[in-house]
Design an enzyme around this catalytic site. Structure first.
Site, PDB file in Angstrom:
ATOM      1  CD  GLU A 159      -4.483   2.417   1.894  1.00 17.40           C
ATOM      2  OE1 GLU A 159      -3.682   2.894   1.068  1.00 17.40           O
ATOM      3  OE2 GLU A 159      -5.684   2.231   1.633  1.00 17.40           O
ATOM      4  NE  ARG A 208      -4.133  -1.763   0.326  1.00 14.24           N
ATOM      5  CZ  ARG A 208      -4.138  -3.033  -0.075  1.00 14.24           C
ATOM      6  NH1 ARG A 208      -3.080  -3.537  -0.672  1.00 14.24           N
ATOM      7  NH2 ARG A 208      -5.214  -3.779   0.094  1.00 14.24           N
ATOM      8  CB  SER A 260      -8.468  -1.482   3.897  1.00 12.72           C
ATOM      9  OG  SER A 260      -8.777  -2.741   3.385  1.00 12.72           O
TER      10      SER A 260
END
Ligand code: EPU
Length: 336
Positions: free
Chosen positions: A331, A160, A235
């Site tokens: 995130e 990520r 997420s």
């Protein structure tokens, strides 16, 4: 190219947060973008809006990247090289590849957002990360207005993560992404538990790209909320990586804690599991909450503000730290 005033950004972000752009312009070519940069450089970019939480009105000029187009650069017996402009919808591109029998991104079916932002957080799911198929990213240097290219290595991809979240952050506008996909001898990745289970339930032993894509779609639809119905950004946190020693302690108390080995000394623990253990899964706080089927996903049921969702994220982080001594990292891009 028309600059509009006081435009709601609700339909431009998958969280469905209703903030206002004081000035807004939609751009459909690199040339337009270069012209715009000559007069204004202090801009706020929005593309698929699938990895951001907007917490207030945007004062800067909001530039919506809507550059479309897909071109085949070259191909040989086994591989095809394709360049896709930033404003193309990611999932539509995946479906097109699957229908043409181009392999490599089928596990990334149904991920919201546009192609131009997929390299930024190196989107990944079910054992595949987009970095495995990207050959090159083209971007406009905001300062010089010139097009520059980043090779796969130069993108510095990680979990990520990429150069575009670090040293290159805010300096470039991604205009296109080039991929190398397979035409034959596909490197199918169906070993992820949930995919395997889905294929077995359908008696599929020799899956095609389409079978895998459909399995991923079914899994995602069963766990993740559809942003068109319930606002969300996938997420909200990254899965934390902790020291093996800390993990062994955690495992003593929770023998069933799921984990993935990162290295000899580090273990990744699913943030969704931690959040569920802390009692947040499915909790609703009025207009917003934690998704009932995947605790890693925060949701906007209706009319929530970005600030409310951000405060919930902070509360979750605090609780997880108190309970497990593990720091969760957000995130999603928080726009303050
Ligand atoms: N789990 C729980 N409770 C939950 C959610 C998960 O106990 O509420 C447990 C599951 O039982 C499983 C483990 O956690 O043992 C992992 O769950 P899952 O396979 O759903 O994946 P994840 O680690 O929670 C990651 C990605 C997802 C991606 C899936 C599948 C991150 C931050 N998220 O989630 O990506 O779809 O793996 O590969 O790495 C996204 O980035 O937006 C996203 C959805």
């Amino acid at each position: 190219m028309k600059i509009e005033n006081n435009i709601s950004l609700k339909q431009y972000n998958t969280f469905g947060i209703d903030v206002t752009a004081k000035r807004f312009v939609s751009i459909d070519s690199v040339y337009q973008l270069q012209q715009l940069l000559k007069i204004e450089k202090d801009i706020f970019l929005i593309s698929g809006g699938s990895n951001m939480l907007l917490t207030k009105d945007i004062e800067k000029l909001v530039v919506h990247i809507n550059i479309k187009g897909i071109s085949i650069d070259r191909e040989n017996k086994n591989d095809i090289y394709i360049t896709v402009n930033a404003g193309e919808n990611w999932h539509d591109f995946v479906l097109w590849c699957v229908s043409e029998n181009y392999g490599g991104i089928e596990n990334l079916s149904l991920i919201p957002g546009n192609v131009g932002t997929c390299p930024i957080q190196n989107i990944g799911a079910y054992g595949v990360e987009v970095k495995d198929t990207i050959t090159k990213v083209e971007a406009l240097d905001i300062e010089t207005g010139k097009l520059v290219q980043f090779s796969n290595t130069e993108c510095n991809f990680g979990y990520r993560n990429s150069i575009f979240k670090n040293e290159a952050k805010g300096k470039y506008i991604l205009t296109s992404v080039s991929f190398q996909l397979t035409k034959t001898k596909h490197n199918l990745n169906s070993s992820y538990g949930a995919i395997e289970a889905e294929l077995t339930s359908k008696n599929i032993t020799n899956p095609s790209l389409k079978n895998i894509s459909e399995a991923v779609i079914a899994i995602r639809e069963s766990k993740l909320p559809d942003p068109k119905k319930i606002g969300n950004s996938g997420s909200f946190f990254k899965n934390p990586v902790i020291a093996k020693s800390q993990f062994l302690e955690l495992q003593k108390e929770y023998p069933n804690v799921p984990s993935y080995i990162v290295s000899d000394t580090e273990i990744k623990v699913p943030a969704g599991w931690l959040i569920e253990q802390a009692g947040f899964k499915g909790k609703r706080f009025g207009n917003y909450g934690v998704h009932e089927k995947q605790a890693l996903v925060l949701v906007n049921y209706e009319h929530a503000t970005g600030e409310e969702i951000y405060q919930l994220a902070e509360k979750i982080k605090e609780t997880i730290f108190k309970k497990f001594r593990i720091s969760l990292e957000i995130e999603v891009n928080i726009i303050t």
